[in-house]
Design an enzyme around this catalytic site. Structure first.
Site, mmCIF file in Angstrom:
data_model
loop_
_atom_site.group_PDB
_atom_site.id
_atom_site.type_symbol
_atom_site.label_atom_id
_atom_site.label_comp_id
_atom_site.label_asym_id
_atom_site.label_seq_id
_atom_site.Cartn_x
_atom_site.Cartn_y
_atom_site.Cartn_z
ATOM 1 N N TYR A 136 24.288 37.019 -24.062
ATOM 2 C CA TYR A 136 25.358 37.862 -23.535
ATOM 3 C C TYR A 136 25.898 38.715 -24.674
ATOM 4 O O TYR A 136 26.555 38.212 -25.585
ATOM 5 C CB TYR A 136 26.450 36.969 -22.949
ATOM 6 C CG TYR A 136 27.551 37.681 -22.184
ATOM 7 C CD1 TYR A 136 27.560 39.064 -21.999
ATOM 8 C CD2 TYR A 136 28.594 36.953 -21.622
ATOM 9 C CE1 TYR A 136 28.565 39.691 -21.298
ATOM 10 C CE2 TYR A 136 29.624 37.570 -20.916
ATOM 11 C CZ TYR A 136 29.600 38.937 -20.760
ATOM 12 O OH TYR A 136 30.606 39.556 -20.061
ATOM 13 N N LYS A 164 22.206 40.143 -21.405
ATOM 14 C CA LYS A 164 23.214 40.689 -20.513
ATOM 15 C C LYS A 164 23.887 41.800 -21.300
ATOM 16 O O LYS A 164 24.684 41.563 -22.202
ATOM 17 C CB LYS A 164 24.224 39.628 -20.082
ATOM 18 C CG LYS A 164 25.271 40.164 -19.101
ATOM 19 C CD LYS A 164 26.265 39.096 -18.703
ATOM 20 C CE LYS A 164 27.362 39.676 -17.805
ATOM 21 N NZ LYS A 164 28.400 38.669 -17.481
#
Length: 308
Positions: A136, A164
């Site tokens: 992320y 992400k």
């Protein structure tokens, strides 16, 4: 099951009862709505899932419950957001034991690690599990950026497979594709630039407002994938005022209120969060109600071959 990094993966909210325990009944209602809409994965315990307030045993319960519910239809990811490498390794290994299909892995929490420290943290967790991992990358909220040079080192770990992408810079999609091709899959993580990111080559969308509006979110993805860009843009433009509720410090409360309006959630949040009130609440209600009045009729996005 193997993990395909593509499509719509809701970062689902965690449902709580009035007594501040897990509300698994309402949680199941929401997950069923996501599956019925055609989502491609489920992400548990992220920011929207109020990860920082969840006990380890609650994360385990959510993982096991979701795995049992989806029965292999879609992958189930659990977020790992810990303060120490030791705790992150333990969380990753527990997720694997609980049946998760993959991990969403954040940088160290609270301590702002340097580039070398961040890389070593991610590698240590990756080397402790066989689960596929999505890093992320959200320097706006977490103050640590995972650069392309850092990914060059991280991709030596075979199970680090996706990012992400939440830098808010759409050009980063092109940079990643130019540098790594399909070796690093891209899941866009910012609702308000999601369609733009998909059109530039992102493989999927880890979405927020999907929690309340699953069909509309999946429709946008499927339409753009089928080359029906005009139709996708039309829904996306309607959706934008709602999507802007995701880029706000009160995103959890905003989206949970939207879930109430669509019948698949409650407003219950865990302290220190509190439900919206006053002018802030009225503003969000006005956005939701205006959107519901103009809610579009969706095409048969699950069977696009029938579209004229």
């Amino acid at each position: 099951m193997s993990l395909k990094w593509e499509g719509i993966m809701p970062a689902v909210t965690t449902k709580f009862t009035d007594g501040d325990t897990l509300d698994l009944k309402m949680f199941e209602t929401n997950i069923k709505a996501q599956l019925n809409a055609g989502v491609h994965g489920i992400v548990l315990g992220g920011t929207l899932g109020e990860a920082s307030t969840l006990l380890d045993e609650e994360k385990s319960t959510l993982t096991k419950t979701t795995v049992n519910m989806v029965k292999g239809q879609v992958p189930v990811l659990i977020n790992v957001a810990e303060q120490s490498t030791k705790a992150a390794i333990a969380a990753a290994q527990k997720a694997e034991t609980d049946g998760a299909t993959g991990l969403m892995l954040l940088p160290p929490m609270r301590y702002k690690s340097g580039d070398r420290e961040t890389v070593e943290y991610f590698k240590a967790v990756a080397n402790s599990t066989s689960l596929p991992i999505m890093i992320y990358n959200n320097p706006v909220d977490y103050k640590i950026e995972v650069t392309l040079d850092m990914f060059e080192e991280l991709l030596k770990c075979d199970n680090i497979e996706a990012v992400k992408e939440s830098t808010r810079d759409i050009t980063n999609v092109t940079r990643i594709k130019n540098r790594f091709g399909d070796r690093l899959k891209i899941m866009t993580g910012v609702d308000t630039i999601a369609l733009e990111s998909l059109l530039m080559g992102a493989d999927g969308w880890v979405a927020g407002l999907v929690c309340a509006f699953p069909a509309e979110t999946v429709a946008i993805y499927e339409l753009q994938k089928a080359g029906k860009i005009k139709e996708a843009i039309e829904i996306y433009r309607w959706f934008m005022p709602l999507l802007e509720l995701d880029i706000n410090p009160k995103l959890v409360q905003n989206i949970k209120l939207a879930e109430v309006y669509t019948g698949i959630g409650t407003e219950n949040v865990r302290a220190p969060r509190l439900p919206l009130h006053g002018n802030e609440r009225q503003h969000v209600i006005s956005v939701i109600e205006a959107a519901l009045k103009a809610r579009p009729t969706l095409p048969n996005y699950k069977n696009l071959s029938t579209l004229v």
